[in-house]
Design a protein around this motif. Structure first.
Motif, PDB file in Angstrom:
ATOM      1  N   VAL A  74      38.681  45.793  41.228  1.00 34.38           N
ATOM      2  CA  VAL A  74      37.319  45.098  40.975  1.00 34.38           C
ATOM      3  C   VAL A  74      36.311  45.296  42.049  1.00 34.38           C
ATOM      4  N   VAL A  75      36.719  45.113  43.347  1.00 31.42           N
ATOM      5  CA  VAL A  75      35.760  45.391  44.344  1.00 31.42           C
ATOM      6  C   VAL A  75      35.230  46.855  44.280  1.00 31.42           C
ATOM      7  N   LEU A  89      46.207  44.368  30.973  1.00 35.10           N
ATOM      8  CA  LEU A  89      46.874  44.280  32.384  1.00 35.10           C
ATOM      9  C   LEU A  89      48.387  44.036  31.675  1.00 35.10           C
ATOM     10  N   GLU A 111      51.609  42.249  32.551  1.00 32.00           N
ATOM     11  CA  GLU A 111      52.316  40.896  33.182  1.00 32.00           C
ATOM     12  C   GLU A 111      52.979  41.414  34.376  1.00 32.00           C
ATOM     13  N   GLY A 112      52.738  40.521  35.498  1.00 38.16           N
ATOM     14  CA  GLY A 112      53.530  40.710  36.679  1.00 38.16           C
ATOM     15  C   GLY A 112      52.460  41.731  37.877  1.00 38.16           C
ATOM     16  N   LEU A 113      51.525  41.988  37.233  1.00 38.72           N
ATOM     17  CA  LEU A 113      50.520  42.993  38.055  1.00 38.72           C
ATOM     18  C   LEU A 113      50.036  41.894  39.113  1.00 38.72           C
ATOM     19  N   PRO A 114      50.019  42.255  40.455  1.00 39.80           N
ATOM     20  CA  PRO A 114      49.744  41.435  41.517  1.00 39.80           C
ATOM     21  C   PRO A 114      48.221  41.190  41.457  1.00 39.80           C
ATOM     22  N   VAL A 115      47.724  39.986  41.471  1.00 42.43           N
ATOM     23  CA  VAL A 115      46.319  39.653  41.342  1.00 42.43           C
ATOM     24  C   VAL A 115      45.308  40.382  42.687  1.00 42.43           C
ATOM     25  N   LEU A 127      44.480  43.864  41.301  1.00 43.73           N
ATOM     26  CA  LEU A 127      43.338  43.824  40.300  1.00 43.73           C
ATOM     27  C   LEU A 127      42.094  43.755  41.350  1.00 43.73           C
ATOM     28  N   GLU A 128      42.122  42.634  42.146  1.00 45.09           N
ATOM     29  CA  GLU A 128      40.864  42.555  42.975  1.00 45.09           C
ATOM     30  C   GLU A 128      40.488  43.496  43.873  1.00 45.09           C
TER      31      GLU A 128
END
Lengths: 337, 337
Positions: free
Chosen positions: A110-111, A97, A99-103, A106-107
């Motif tokens: 992942v979903v 990842l 640095e700075g990627l909005p969580v 990412l979610e």
């Protein structure tokens, strides 16, 4: 290769990829499971074989019509297992990842991975996360690896088993994934959006092997497209593969987009298709089985295996002419998967 | 976490990594093999268990005293297998390369991987290569995955098995890897170079399990160092772990470098050490076995497991005082592995 530098083409699935794999990776890591160069490696293991595969995903943009990097990462690895006749057993997922990627981004990814894995009933059992400073990676890269089981009774499909007289089948239209990503990235608009065909093919592969237990080759034509996979099979099996251009199913929007961008659709990545090479006596059964599965609706017989010239792929055009269909060279489509 | 962005600390192996793993990955991928949070996942498989693990490597610089990204990628994954008592069976390696990387650099890395894999007699059977445009990645990232086999007869070491009265052992000096990379990157010079301890631990792990078949926990204290691993074990086992500060072996150069940089050596990554937690009756045998193995020369007993306070790690200093040794927070050492 000593004095060369890595070019985008080394990752494009065409001629330069093949040279890098053979001259560097296969030369140093040299072992039978690797050298077989199937979509998954096969390890013998008593009563059955363990299939093992890995792929990194660097697609840009992360989200595209019909999928995203997460769905792609699960489907890509599941399909590499399916292509050797393996029942998928477990996946791992490793994230790099920026640095700075909005969580939240990412979610969402992942979903999508969770949903794709659920469709296959395969658990994601192992993982890792590394974060690199801003500018050291572009948003997110995912590497998935997969384990599957192949029954010892199955003569697993392999790229060196094509034989003269075999029928060459494709499970549907080609080029959809690559053109969905390209037109999205380049913001080319058509009347309707081109959708990626990204989907898990474990079920389609099972149906194919049920109908054609002697299937010689099954491949997942991703980077480098149909052309790369057919050239690999022709070289590894020591045969010529002859394709009828008019028989290859292509969506109209994909055809137009390819013309516009000057790209041969036969070189474009797919993420939800299987190329199947079967003995003639099983061809109709396999084609019928594919056609009656929702993921094989557009299945077609596109050609035949000939004894020679060895290692060549020939394309018969509508006018009866014949041209050599080569490995893609250069990098037409960087970061397509 | 919804409105957060990814920080370097999310990849540092400390508190924020743990939150990301629990809130995001375990929540969505939820399954027993993943949730066990061992160094490798264990899949039951009839007469034995399959161990499966993955790690991405983004170390900067690519080459450091005592190793490079390739050696690290092989050893890291082999050690994750070894830590659950698995015999390593096969590796995969997936490369993300930045356009412009000299092929010669890639080849040096691949040769190191080959040498490390040879030491373990483990073949690299599957791989992938992606190339991204200049500026979209920093030189080279490698993701390795590994498969191993654990005999069903072995009660595999797991992070939730530590019990009050158990002895806590470490196989040698701590902090060497992290400080080798840091001092190399920051160009801090000492009288002699600090060397990474990066090495495969399959043989040491086998010796440990031979001498201590009831070993409760075995962990590879990489990112987050000894402190992170002990905190994870304390939390998962529901115990307190008490460490004697003076008993923890640290090389003098590493101690000085840590002081200079204001870093606690207990938080620094190791790539060639095992933390072992064993019932008291097996402690001497295991310590003796470690000490007589070349990779366990500096082995020491560093503490004991206590019933409470649950989930805590206590550090007894030379003066008899006791402080809480917490999970590392923040990111002291980005791109250390």
């Amino acid at each position: 290769m000593k004095d060369e530098i890595i070019l985008l083409a080394h990752g494009a699935g065409g001629r330069k990829s093949a040279v890098l794999i053979h001259e560097l990776f296969c030369r140093h890591f040299d072992n039978p499971a690797l050298n077989a160069m199937g979509d998954s490696a096969l390890l013998s293991d008593g009563m059955r074989r363990l299939a093992f595969t890995t792929d990194s995903f660097v697609v840009d943009p992360l989200f595209f019509p019909g999928g995203n990097i997460g769905k792609l990462a699960v489907c890509g690895t599941v399909n590499d297992l399916a292509a050797v006749g393996a029942r998928p057993v477990a996946l791992s997922a490793s994230f790099i990842l920026e640095e700075g990627l909005p969580v939240e981004v990412l979610e969402r990814v992942v979903v999508s991975m969770r949903e794709a894995a659920r469709e296959v009933s395969i658990p994601v059992v192992a993982g890792d996360t590394k974060v690199v400073p801003r500018g050291s990676a572009d948003q997110m890269f995912i590497t998935t690896s997969g384990i599957g089981l192949v029954p010892e009774s199955l003569a697993a499909p392999a790229p060196d088993r094509a034989a003269p007289g075999d029928a060459v089948l494709i499970s549907g239209t080609i080029g959809d994934h690559g053109m969905a990503v390209m037109t999205c990235r380049e913001r080319i608009r058509f009347s309707s959006e081109i959708q990626s065909d990204c989907c898990p093919l474990h079920d389609l592969a099972a149906v194919i092997l049920d109908a054609g237990p002697n299937t010689h080759c099954m491949r997942d034509p991703t980077r480098g497209g149909l052309a790369a996979v057919l050239n690999e099979i022709a070289a590894q099996s020591g045969v010529c593969i002859e394709i009828e251009e008019a028989a290859v199913p292509i969506n109209e929007d994909v055809r137009v987009a390819c013309e516009l961008l000057g790209i041969d659709p036969l070189h474009v990545a797919n993420e939800g298709k299987l190329v199947v090479i079967v003995p003639p006596e099983e061809a109709d059964a396999v084609l019928g089985a594919m056609g009656s599965h929702p993921k094989g609706e557009g299945a077609a017989k596109i050609g035949m295996v000939q004894p020679e010239p060895v290692g060549r792929v020939h394309l018969r055009t509508g006018l009866g002419a014949c041209r050599i269909l080569d490995m893609p060279s250069g990098d037409l489509l960087p970061r397509i998967c």
